[in-house]
Design a protein around this motif. Structure first.
Motif, short mmCIF file in Angstrom:
data_model
loop_
_atom_site.label_atom_id
_atom_site.label_comp_id
_atom_site.label_asym_id
_atom_site.label_seq_id
_atom_site.Cartn_x
_atom_site.Cartn_y
_atom_site.Cartn_z
N ASP A 21 0.81 -1.21 0.00
CA ASP A 21 0.00 0.00 0.00
C ASP A 21 0.85 1.27 0.00
O ASP A 21 0.31 2.36 -0.23
CB ASP A 21 -0.93 0.02 1.22
N GLN A 22 2.15 1.15 0.26
CA GLN A 22 3.00 2.35 0.23
C GLN A 22 2.94 2.99 -1.16
O GLN A 22 3.06 2.29 -2.18
CB GLN A 22 4.43 1.97 0.55
N PRO A 23 2.77 4.30 -1.22
CA PRO A 23 2.63 4.97 -2.53
C PRO A 23 3.78 4.67 -3.49
O PRO A 23 3.55 4.53 -4.70
CB PRO A 23 2.59 6.45 -2.16
N SER A 24 4.99 4.56 -3.00
CA SER A 24 6.14 4.35 -3.88
C SER A 24 6.12 2.98 -4.54
O SER A 24 6.85 2.74 -5.51
CB SER A 24 7.44 4.52 -3.10
N LEU A 25 5.29 2.07 -4.02
CA LEU A 25 5.25 0.71 -4.54
C LEU A 25 4.11 0.49 -5.53
O LEU A 25 3.85 -0.64 -5.94
CB LEU A 25 5.12 -0.29 -3.37
N ALA A 26 3.46 1.56 -5.94
CA ALA A 26 2.34 1.45 -6.88
C ALA A 26 2.69 0.65 -8.14
O ALA A 26 1.86 -0.11 -8.64
CB ALA A 26 1.83 2.84 -7.25
N PRO A 27 3.90 0.77 -8.69
CA PRO A 27 4.21 0.01 -9.92
C PRO A 27 4.15 -1.51 -9.76
O PRO A 27 4.01 -2.22 -10.76
CB PRO A 27 5.63 0.47 -10.27
N ILE A 28 4.27 -2.01 -8.55
CA ILE A 28 4.22 -3.46 -8.36
C ILE A 28 2.99 -3.89 -7.55
O ILE A 28 2.92 -5.02 -7.09
CB ILE A 28 5.51 -3.99 -7.69
N ARG A 29 2.03 -2.99 -7.43
CA ARG A 29 0.82 -3.30 -6.68
C ARG A 29 -0.20 -3.95 -7.61
O ARG A 29 -1.24 -3.38 -7.97
CB ARG A 29 0.25 -2.04 -6.03
N ARG A 30 0.14 -5.15 -8.04
CA ARG A 30 -0.76 -5.93 -8.90
C ARG A 30 -0.42 -7.40 -8.73
O ARG A 30 0.54 -7.76 -8.03
CB ARG A 30 -0.62 -5.50 -10.36
N THR A 31 -1.18 -8.25 -9.34
CA THR A 31 -0.95 -9.69 -9.22
C THR A 31 0.22 -10.13 -10.09
O THR A 31 0.33 -9.72 -11.26
CB THR A 31 -2.22 -10.46 -9.62
N PHE A 32 1.09 -10.94 -9.52
CA PHE A 32 2.18 -11.58 -10.25
C PHE A 32 2.07 -13.08 -10.01
O PHE A 32 2.21 -13.55 -8.88
CB PHE A 32 3.54 -11.08 -9.76
N GLY A 33 1.81 -13.83 -11.07
CA GLY A 33 1.64 -15.27 -10.96
C GLY A 33 2.70 -16.03 -11.75
O GLY A 33 3.61 -15.43 -12.35
N PRO A 34 2.61 -17.35 -11.76
CA PRO A 34 3.60 -18.18 -12.46
C PRO A 34 3.76 -17.85 -13.94
O PRO A 34 4.88 -17.92 -14.46
CB PRO A 34 3.07 -19.60 -12.26
N ASP A 35 2.68 -17.50 -14.62
CA ASP A 35 2.81 -17.15 -16.04
C ASP A 35 3.62 -15.87 -16.22
O ASP A 35 4.40 -15.74 -17.17
CB ASP A 35 1.43 -16.99 -16.68
N ASP A 36 3.44 -14.92 -15.30
CA ASP A 36 4.23 -13.68 -15.36
C ASP A 36 5.71 -13.99 -15.12
O ASP A 36 6.59 -13.40 -15.75
CB ASP A 36 3.73 -12.69 -14.31
N LEU A 37 5.98 -14.89 -14.18
CA LEU A 37 7.36 -15.30 -13.91
C LEU A 37 7.99 -15.92 -15.16
O LEU A 37 9.12 -15.58 -15.53
CB LEU A 37 7.40 -16.29 -12.75
N ALA A 38 7.27 -16.85 -15.80
CA ALA A 38 7.79 -17.51 -16.98
C ALA A 38 8.11 -16.50 -18.08
O ALA A 38 9.14 -16.61 -18.77
CB ALA A 38 6.80 -18.55 -17.48
N ALA A 39 7.26 -15.50 -18.23
CA ALA A 39 7.51 -14.47 -19.23
C ALA A 39 8.73 -13.63 -18.87
O ALA A 39 9.52 -13.24 -19.73
CB ALA A 39 6.27 -13.58 -19.38
N ALA A 40 8.90 -13.35 -17.57
CA ALA A 40 10.02 -12.52 -17.13
C ALA A 40 11.36 -13.20 -17.37
O ALA A 40 12.34 -12.55 -17.75
CB ALA A 40 9.86 -12.18 -15.65
N VAL A 41 11.43 -14.51 -17.13
CA VAL A 41 12.72 -15.20 -17.24
C VAL A 41 13.03 -15.64 -18.67
O VAL A 41 14.17 -16.04 -18.95
CB VAL A 41 12.79 -16.44 -16.31
#
Length: 282
Positions: A21-41
């Motif tokens: 909830d910290q304002p500075s963390l807004a860019p990562i304030r969303r769901t990150f799941g296994p499919d997102d991980l696979a895309a990242a790597v």
């Protein structure tokens, strides 16, 4: 060489991660799941990962993370949250192992960095719990601030039967460029052979907007000198790292920041140490 990311997270936007909830963390304030991980790597060479609790600090999170590991061929192990001071800790660990994916439990962590009591790591109940973790055949991840490194060294020295993993190099003051106090404390901890460390979380300890490999390199060099490559491991700290850099840049920045190493030593940093530390099975 099997490339292992020894430290990343997954979370749901609606799953109780209130620290986001910290304002500075807004860019990562969303769901990150296994499919997102696979895309990242993708394209980075990373073949296996270690999924680490994300600061929710409840036992129900373990079921979610172990479930991700069960369903994802990429996630080789899970470091789950548990309270070392919990008198029922042994039952909690046994319960984790009975969950779907429980065979992927490879470590335990609690949010020591958030403890305000300077004597927290000296408490008898905490130390009793850490012995319980060791008796279960698991290492304990230490996520601590730089000012807690001295207490961590005292702890590891007095509990040689417990295997400790230092996360994020103890959060060195990279943005400030000051390393002397941290350097001495890190060397004291590294002198204990039951401690390994992660070269993780460094870009977010630097200036998020302006950091360079040159900012990271002196701190990485201190860690290599203190621990040696055989006790250091790469961790992306994704998706937290996205505050400062995308996944591929984080991995490449570490490769560029390392001092000259042999092929065997680099293989330790980028896979071998993690495979040994967390006993990651095929």
């Amino acid at each position: 060489m099997t490339v292992v990311d020894a430290h990343h997270h997954l979370w749901g936007a609606d799953q109780g991660y209130t620290w986001l909830d910290q304002p500075s963390l807004a860019p990562i304030r969303r769901t990150f799941g296994p499919d997102d991980l696979a895309a990242a790597v993708e394209g980075t060479g990373v073949a296996r990962t270690v999924l680490v609790e994300g600061g929710r600090c409840d036992t129900a999170e373990a079921a979610l993370l172990l479930g991700h590991a069960k369903d994802s061929p990429l996630i080789a192990g899970v470091v789950a949250w548990a309270d070392p001071a919990d008198p029922a800790l042994a039952d909690t660990l046994a319960g984790y192992r009975a969950l779907p994916g429980g065979e992927r439990l490879v470590g335990i962590r609690s949010q020591v960095q958030g403890e305000k009591d300077p004597g927290y790591l000296d408490r008898a109940d905490v130390r009793r719990g850490l012995r319980t973790v060791a008796a279960a055949g698991l290492p304990f991840d230490l996520v601590v601030r730089a000012d807690q490194l001295a207490a961590a060294a005292r702890l590891a020295g007095e509990l040689p039967e417990v295997r400790f993993v230092l996360d994020h190099l103890g959060k060195p003051p990279i943005a400030a460029g000051a390393s002397e106090t941290w350097r001495g404390a890190l060397h004291a901890l590294a002198a204990l052979r039951n401690v390994t460390a992660k070269l993780s979380g460094l870009v977010t300890e630097a200036d998020w907007s302006t950091w360079t490999v040159g900012d990271l390199a002196p701190f990485v060099a201190v860690a290599v000198d203190a621990f040696g490559p055989e006790r250091l491991m790469f961790g992306s700290d994704w998706p937290v790292c996205l505050l400062a850099a995308p996944y591929g840049r984080v991995k490449q920045a570490l490769a560029d920041a390392l001092p000259p190493l042999s092929a065997t030593e680099r293989a330790d940093v980028f896979g071998g140490t993690a495979l040994r530390t967390y006993d990651l099975r095929p």
